[in-house]
Scaffold this active site. Structure first.
Site, PDB file in Angstrom:
ATOM      1  N   ASP A 148      -3.574  10.927  -7.800  1.00  0.00           N
ATOM      2  CA  ASP A 148      -2.438  11.305  -8.652  1.00  0.00           C
ATOM      3  C   ASP A 148      -2.577  12.777  -9.029  1.00  0.00           C
ATOM      4  O   ASP A 148      -3.557  13.168  -9.659  1.00  0.00           O
ATOM      5  CB  ASP A 148      -2.478  10.405  -9.905  1.00  0.00           C
ATOM      6  CG  ASP A 148      -1.513  10.874 -10.986  1.00  0.00           C
ATOM      7  OD1 ASP A 148      -0.530  11.557 -10.644  1.00  0.00           O
ATOM      8  OD2 ASP A 148      -1.755  10.543 -12.160  1.00  0.00           O
ATOM      9  N   ASP A 188       5.298   3.862   7.558  1.00  0.00           N
ATOM     10  CA  ASP A 188       5.616   2.438   7.522  1.00  0.00           C
ATOM     11  C   ASP A 188       7.112   2.279   7.769  1.00  0.00           C
ATOM     12  O   ASP A 188       7.919   3.008   7.190  1.00  0.00           O
ATOM     13  CB  ASP A 188       5.261   1.882   6.133  1.00  0.00           C
ATOM     14  CG  ASP A 188       4.513   0.577   6.217  1.00  0.00           C
ATOM     15  OD1 ASP A 188       5.063  -0.372   6.799  1.00  0.00           O
ATOM     16  OD2 ASP A 188       3.385   0.505   5.697  1.00  0.00           O
ATOM     17  N   ASP A 214       6.588  -3.187   9.663  1.00  0.00           N
ATOM     18  CA  ASP A 214       6.345  -4.265   8.714  1.00  0.00           C
ATOM     19  C   ASP A 214       6.964  -5.589   9.188  1.00  0.00           C
ATOM     20  O   ASP A 214       8.125  -5.601   9.632  1.00  0.00           O
ATOM     21  CB  ASP A 214       6.995  -3.853   7.379  1.00  0.00           C
ATOM     22  CG  ASP A 214       6.617  -4.754   6.230  1.00  0.00           C
ATOM     23  OD1 ASP A 214       5.457  -4.717   5.822  1.00  0.00           O
ATOM     24  OD2 ASP A 214       7.501  -5.476   5.728  1.00  0.00           O
ATOM     25  N   GLU A 233       3.202  -5.093  12.643  1.00  0.00           N
ATOM     26  CA  GLU A 233       2.511  -6.102  11.839  1.00  0.00           C
ATOM     27  C   GLU A 233       2.978  -7.439  12.407  1.00  0.00           C
ATOM     28  O   GLU A 233       4.126  -7.837  12.238  1.00  0.00           O
ATOM     29  CB  GLU A 233       2.888  -5.994  10.362  1.00  0.00           C
ATOM     30  CG  GLU A 233       2.022  -6.907   9.518  1.00  0.00           C
ATOM     31  CD  GLU A 233       2.578  -7.153   8.106  1.00  0.00           C
ATOM     32  OE1 GLU A 233       1.785  -7.507   7.231  1.00  0.00           O
ATOM     33  OE2 GLU A 233       3.795  -7.021   7.900  1.00  0.00           O
ATOM     34  N   HIS A 240      -3.806  -3.011   2.531  1.00  0.00           N
ATOM     35  CA  HIS A 240      -3.339  -3.188   1.153  1.00  0.00           C
ATOM     36  C   HIS A 240      -2.989  -4.643   0.824  1.00  0.00           C
ATOM     37  O   HIS A 240      -2.667  -4.948  -0.324  1.00  0.00           O
ATOM     38  CB  HIS A 240      -2.113  -2.302   0.926  1.00  0.00           C
ATOM     39  CG  HIS A 240      -0.964  -2.697   1.807  1.00  0.00           C
ATOM     40  ND1 HIS A 240      -0.981  -2.523   3.169  1.00  0.00           N
ATOM     41  CD2 HIS A 240       0.207  -3.306   1.525  1.00  0.00           C
ATOM     42  CE1 HIS A 240       0.139  -2.992   3.680  1.00  0.00           C
ATOM     43  NE2 HIS A 240       0.879  -3.473   2.710  1.00  0.00           N
ATOM     44  N   ASP A 241      -3.026  -5.531   1.822  1.00  0.00           N
ATOM     45  CA  ASP A 241      -2.718  -6.947   1.582  1.00  0.00           C
ATOM     46  C   ASP A 241      -3.965  -7.833   1.589  1.00  0.00           C
ATOM     47  O   ASP A 241      -3.864  -9.039   1.374  1.00  0.00           O
ATOM     48  CB  ASP A 241      -1.777  -7.484   2.677  1.00  0.00           C
ATOM     49  CG  ASP A 241      -0.400  -6.843   2.621  1.00  0.00           C
ATOM     50  OD1 ASP A 241       0.033  -6.428   1.530  1.00  0.00           O
ATOM     51  OD2 ASP A 241       0.239  -6.767   3.687  1.00  0.00           O
TER      52      ASP A 241
END
Ligand code: NOJ
Length: 563
Positions: free
Chosen positions: A21, A98, A202, A256, A326-327
């Protein structure tokens, strides 16, 4: 046009919200990424997969896109993005974005139009149906959302239902409409013109739904899959986008690919197919996880059989190698005792166990420093998956809460999404503000700065391994042979090209194991290249004693008969 550069790539996945950040609002952003480009360069990766940074109301953290051609203001601006990609390219790092086009956000202009009336030109961009039963108040079929509950939402405006295989704020696009497919191709070309090197698509295996949307076989949790996973027109649609966009630039398109197993992978990723270049399979993830969140014990022979299946694909297919994204939960906690005494050796052993395979390896942010799962209280989970599961169970089956808690503690997507641990200080060097999600309290022990200063760290091991893979033809093109396939502790395989090769031996157990390796041609006399402990014999004999979580690579130079 295609150079197939991805065969020599090592990818790093950035989940932007949790990476770095720059402006103290607690949310990672693009300028934060820019500030870490030298870190990536030093790590040695030459490609980045960036999770979505497009405009989004964030019902599913960016996987619900409301404008495909602009950047979410909380991440920055398109100019920031341009500076980021230029900075990546200057450093020899390619950028794969993505592409989330099975569904949009319900706040996308197409959907606003679509829901406004039955004769709106955008109506057919989505999947609308009348309900069943008297007054049409029952959903059109029994399919379920991947985030629990029914996959249909009733819309008052027109008195019809729309399909959403994820949250109700993620309506599914109607790929049977040629206009939708043209829009997708146009979006890809827009980003290619801006310099993007490829896409991670995705849930791409969900885009084609069976005609008539028939009821699925009864399953209260995941219902309907047989009617939309690798559906009837999937190949046709992928070929169309490939022709109109993906093949026009020197790209890498990785899908994916839920439901894609090594037996049917060639239909999707064979080079002669002109569809995808590679597939992110779930087959390995499914070995110790059911229905995307329910943990089952790791069965190593099964795990190895899946890897061996993907390694045995025809020459013209290319694999994606990964343990984390991330999953998924953190691999160091998932496949071993990530908090334990042998954490360091475990992190390195895991790295060896997939980096030595044929395919493109992906490292998920934080994996390179051995970040672990986090212990969260019920109300500290923020991901839609965990929060929905908890809400549902609390409401309808409260006695099952302890099981839900146990499952989420192991498998929730939140574990991968805690902020990156850059250094041991408030905010973890991730933010100067209040982080959008809890930082793992183990940041004192696990952080980039500490790992950088320790020559034996997991981070420095990844650097060595990435460097070792670069231009290494044996790892890229060599044959693969697995040994001891029924062994429950050790994964052992040989990669060979001509007379040279590598023997990789990985002990997945937290205890010593002795392995007789005299059946492996070339093993006797092979020289140690690297290992997760520093103590292994420099030359391989007839047997090897592996310490807890020990992974080793030995090099030999001989023909397959061992001469
Ligand atoms: C797969 C993505 O990786 C996941 O994060 C997301 O929730 C679903 N697709 C829906 O887009």
């Amino acid at each position: 046009m295609k150079t197939r550069w991805y065969k020599d790539a090592v990818f790093y996945q950035i989940y932007p919200r949790s990476f770095c950040d720059s402006n103290g609002d607690g949310i990672g952003d693009i300028r934060g990424i820019i500030s870490k480009l030298d870190y990536l360069k030093e790590l040695g990766v030459n490609a980045v997969w960036l999770s979505p940074v497009y405009k989004s109301p964030n019902d599913d953290n960016g996987y619900d896109i409301s404008d495909y051609r602009d950047i979410n203001p909380e991440f920055g601006t398109l100019d920031d993005w341009k500076e980021m990609i230029a900075g990546m390219h200057e450093r020899g790092i390619r950028l794969v974005m993505d592409l989330v086009v099975n569904h949009t956000s319900d706040e996308h202009e197409w959907f606003r139009q679509s829901r406004s009336s039955k004769d709106n030109p955008y109506r057919d961009y989505y999947i609308w149906r009348k309900g069943r039963g008297k007054n049409g108040k029952k959903p059109p079929n029994n399919w379920t959302s991947r985030f629990t509950g029914k996959a249909w939402e009733y819309d008052e405006t027109t008195g019809e239902w729309y399909l959403h295989l994820f949250s109700k704020k993620q309506p599914d696009l109607n790929w049977d409409n040629p206009k939708v497919r043209q829009e997708v191709a146009d979006i890809c070309n827009y980003w290619f013109e801006l310099g993007v090197d490829g896409f991670r698509c995705d849930v791409i295996t969900y885009i084609s739904k069976a005609e008539g949307l028939p009821n699925g076989k009864f399953n209260p949790i995941m219902c309907g899959d047989e009617h939309f996973v690798l559906g009837p027109h999937i190949h046709e649609y992928l070929k169309e986008i490939n022709e109109k966009a993906w093949s026009r630039y020197d790209t890498m398109i990785v899908g994916e690919a839920i439901g894609c197993k090594y037996v049917n992978a060639p239909e999707l990723i064979g080079e002669d197919r002109n569809e995808l270049d590679s597939a992110i399979t779930f087959e390995l993830m499914d070995v110790d996880m059911k229905m995307s969140f329910f943990p089952v014990k790791l069965n190593l022979p099964k795990f190895k059989a899946v890897q061996t299946g993907w390694q045995s694909l025809p020459e013209n297919c290319w694999s994606t190698l990964y343990y984390e994204n991330h999953d998924q939960p953190r691999s160091i906690t998932r496949y071993g005792n990530g908090y334990g005494y042998y954490r360091n050796q475990l992190g390195k052993m895991l790295a060896l166990s997939y980096f030595m395979l044929r395919g493109t390896p992906y490292v998920y942010q934080g994996q390179e420093i051995g970040m672990t799962n986090i212990a969260l209280k019920d109300d500290e989970y923020v991901d839609i998956m965990a929060t929905r599961v908890f809400t549902l169970i609390k409401k309808f089956f409260p006695p099952l809460m302890p099981i839900a808690r146990w499952a989420m503690a192991k498998r929730a997507r939140d574990h991968a999404r805690t902020p990156m641990q850059w250094e041991n200080k408030t905010g973890a060097g991730f933010t100067d503000g209040t982080p959008w999600m809890k930082i793992n309290p183990n940041l004192g022990e696990i952080n980039v700065k500490t790992e950088q200063s320790n020559p034996n760290s997991i981070l420095n091991f990844y650097k060595k391994l990435i460097e070792f893979r670069k231009g290494n033809e044996i790892i890229r093109d060599g044959s693969y042979t697995e040994y001891f396939n029924s062994n429950k502790s050790v994964y052992c395989f040989v990669r060979q090209l001509g007379s040279r090769g590598y023997i990789t031996i990985c002990n997945f157990k937290e205890k010593k194991v002795v392995l007789n390796v005299d059946t492996i041609p070339g093993a006797r006399g092979a020289g140690l290249v690297m290992g997760s402990w520093d103590t292994q014999d420099a030359v391989l004999g007839d047997s090897i004693l592996l310490k807890p979580y020990e992974g080793v690579v030995y090099e030999f130079g001989c023909d397959t008969a061992g001469n």
